[in-house]
Motif scaffolding. Sequence first.
Motif: not given
Lengths: 412, 412
Positions: A57-60, A64-67, B79-87
């Motif tokens: 989803a994102s290398p960076l 907090r969301e990873y958890d 969690g994954l969608l939050a990561i994808a949005l931040q990305a």
Amino acid sequence: MARIVMKFGGTSMAGIERIRNVARRIKHEVDAGHQVAVVVSAMSGETDRLVNFCREASPLYDPREYDVVVASGEQVTSGLLAIALQAIGVPARSWLGWQLPIHTSDAHASARIGEIETAWLKDGEVAVIPGFQGLTEDNRISTLGRGGSDTSAVAVAAAIKADRCDIYTDVDGVYTTDPRIVPRARKLKKVTYEEMLELASVGAKVLQTRSVGLAMKEGVRVQVLSSFDEPGPNETPGTMIVGEQEIDDVERQHITGIAHDKNEAKVTLIAVPDRPGAVATIFSPLADASINVDMIVQNVAHDTGSTDVTFTVPMAELTRAIDVLERQRETIGFTKLVHDTAVTKISVVGVGMRSHAGVAAMMFKSLADRGINILAITTSEIKVSVLIHEDYTELAVRVLHTAYGLDAEDAA
Amino acid sequence: MARIVMKFGGTSMAGIERIRNVARRIKHEVDAGHQVAVVVSAMSGETDRLVNFCREASPLYDPREYDVVVASGEQVTSGLLAIALQAIGVPARSWLGWQLPIHTSDAHASARIGEIETAWLKDGEVAVIPGFQGLTEDNRISTLGRGGSDTSAVAVAAAIKADRCDIYTDVDGVYTTDPRIVPRARKLKKVTYEEMLELASVGAKVLQTRSVGLAMKEGVRVQVLSSFDEPGPNETPGTMIVGEQEIDDVERQHITGIAHDKNEAKVTLIAVPDRPGAVATIFSPLADASINVDMIVQNVAHDTGSTDVTFTVPMAELTRAIDVLERQRETIGFTKLVHDTAVTKISVVGVGMRSHAGVAAMMFKSLADRGINILAITTSEIKVSVLIHEDYTELAVRVLHTAYGLDAEDAA
């Protein structure tokens, strides 16, 4: 009646059939009249799957969301084990990290456990607790970093003042050395926290180092057991990890074990000016870069007023260490940097060492007799470590295992 | 600036590539200046996988632990969608059911949503909320039952007083009838809650019935859209589901749609004594057994002082209904029970019907012209339904779709 924490890793939880086995093992303790809390890992492979989702989803990714994502693995196994326990008549209830709660620091993905509330502890009901997870002060899910479930188990055991924390793994205990190298390695009945820390951190990968440190601090008696044995009278006893006061004088006579660690790299700086403060110019920048230096040898000074300095760093940090040092080449004043990754650290570990000055001498002589050259030496209160060429790893472990009387026949 | 809830189903969340598409679609709304909250389902297939784990662990699983296990699916996608949005530069944060919290009843596995706290609503940050889950009063995870994410989305929209609740599905709106039967079916621009309830419950499976009922009760404007369209000016508009006051007089002239439902079974009791109270002896025991009776026809009395009674029950409850009735055979006094599952219910739906007495007559005539026999009839304020032999399903739908002027050409 004892109060016991039982911890099961990912291999033990991999699939419903194995979860049912775990449930039967827990029932065995409950039927014996013990009060049991259980800490579980995710099914093996599941945490990797979830971590890969985050990376994809994102290398960076936001830790907090990873958890939020990765903590779900243990949530699933907790619910399933509670169901499997109920199915064989054992009252059980899952309690997630945020439900207990297990308070942690807000260092997401590598949080440290703080206070654990214990209102969930109920007579006659098994609490099933997901390892590896907790709750930050701002009400978000945290995880402890990989392998954190051992630490969760010890922390829960400390919180409920458990008589014992049983860690079920795919090995059946802690051995005097790696049995793949020395078939006559013996399983230890008891080992102290300090010895376990040395054995774990130098290669005997049975328990997460952090969990042993916590057990030592909190005085939790930890037992390592095989999860594949059937419970009952024929079960093989595991290894108890305890405080030094539980080790009697006879046990104290012995060296506990021989560990080896191929994960170090040797760095030598050639012709460092031999003047006061020179060593500081080497190690301060490494410390600033959080690179952990282990063994240090300062060689005899050259006639030219310079000296060679040798030390080891973890293999994973070698590239960074070279980079830091090369950028300081003029300040330090060395002429050349050479490094070598074909080295192994061999350690002789034992609390008895404090009263046995000859331990180190025997080590050096045994290795010298076989023509094994020692590249560096370091000692602590309970261990002597030497750095050797990696080609001699197995030979050195076998020679020392025999020299200190650890071979199974000798121990009868 | 509008306040919008966007809901994405399992197909839209199946894998990281699709989750990235969802993130881009959300960014499109955020960039347009809207405040967005998102409700997500688990990856398609995931909930089934988790449900199967529970069943395998114990067929009689504890629904409280089942909820712990299955709620994890939506936790992962949140969690994954939050990561994808931040990305892609969209500030986002996941908020699990227990974190908001979404308060629910304690009917585990089929909980009802109560109050939703809204302190998590922050300007400039997209809240990603797992559908299908909530928190009971005793601090345990609950789930709403399968398909509950639509209901979560509508409930969140009501709580934050959203201007619109956009439900992204694998169809691009609500049609006048099943386009697989009638290729000239038209997509509706607007449909009332009441019509949608009838269309959904009799076969147009676009939204979960419960979510439509909640939208009606709370006055939430719901839009059904395709999740596969690219966002932007060329995006196909979906179908708005709104209150009757938003339907203008022209739209009111029309029948809205034709639905069909093969999920009913017909039961006939032969020669029931034709006396007052006889019907009650049939339907009271069915009601006691929570079996839902839909269409009822009392046939002309026989000369013998008895009558045949026909009614329909959901296919899934037929066996139970027969069992209940056979056990009451003497009390009811019928001579024989016959049943038939080869039937279909065809419904003509439209709010305009309240002022169009001729709707039912046109239906009966159109079907009679094609020789389609009507086995039972039932009406409500906004629909007329008939039961026919299932062989005529497609023919009846096409005939009625044309008769009420719903075919695409007619609508130009």
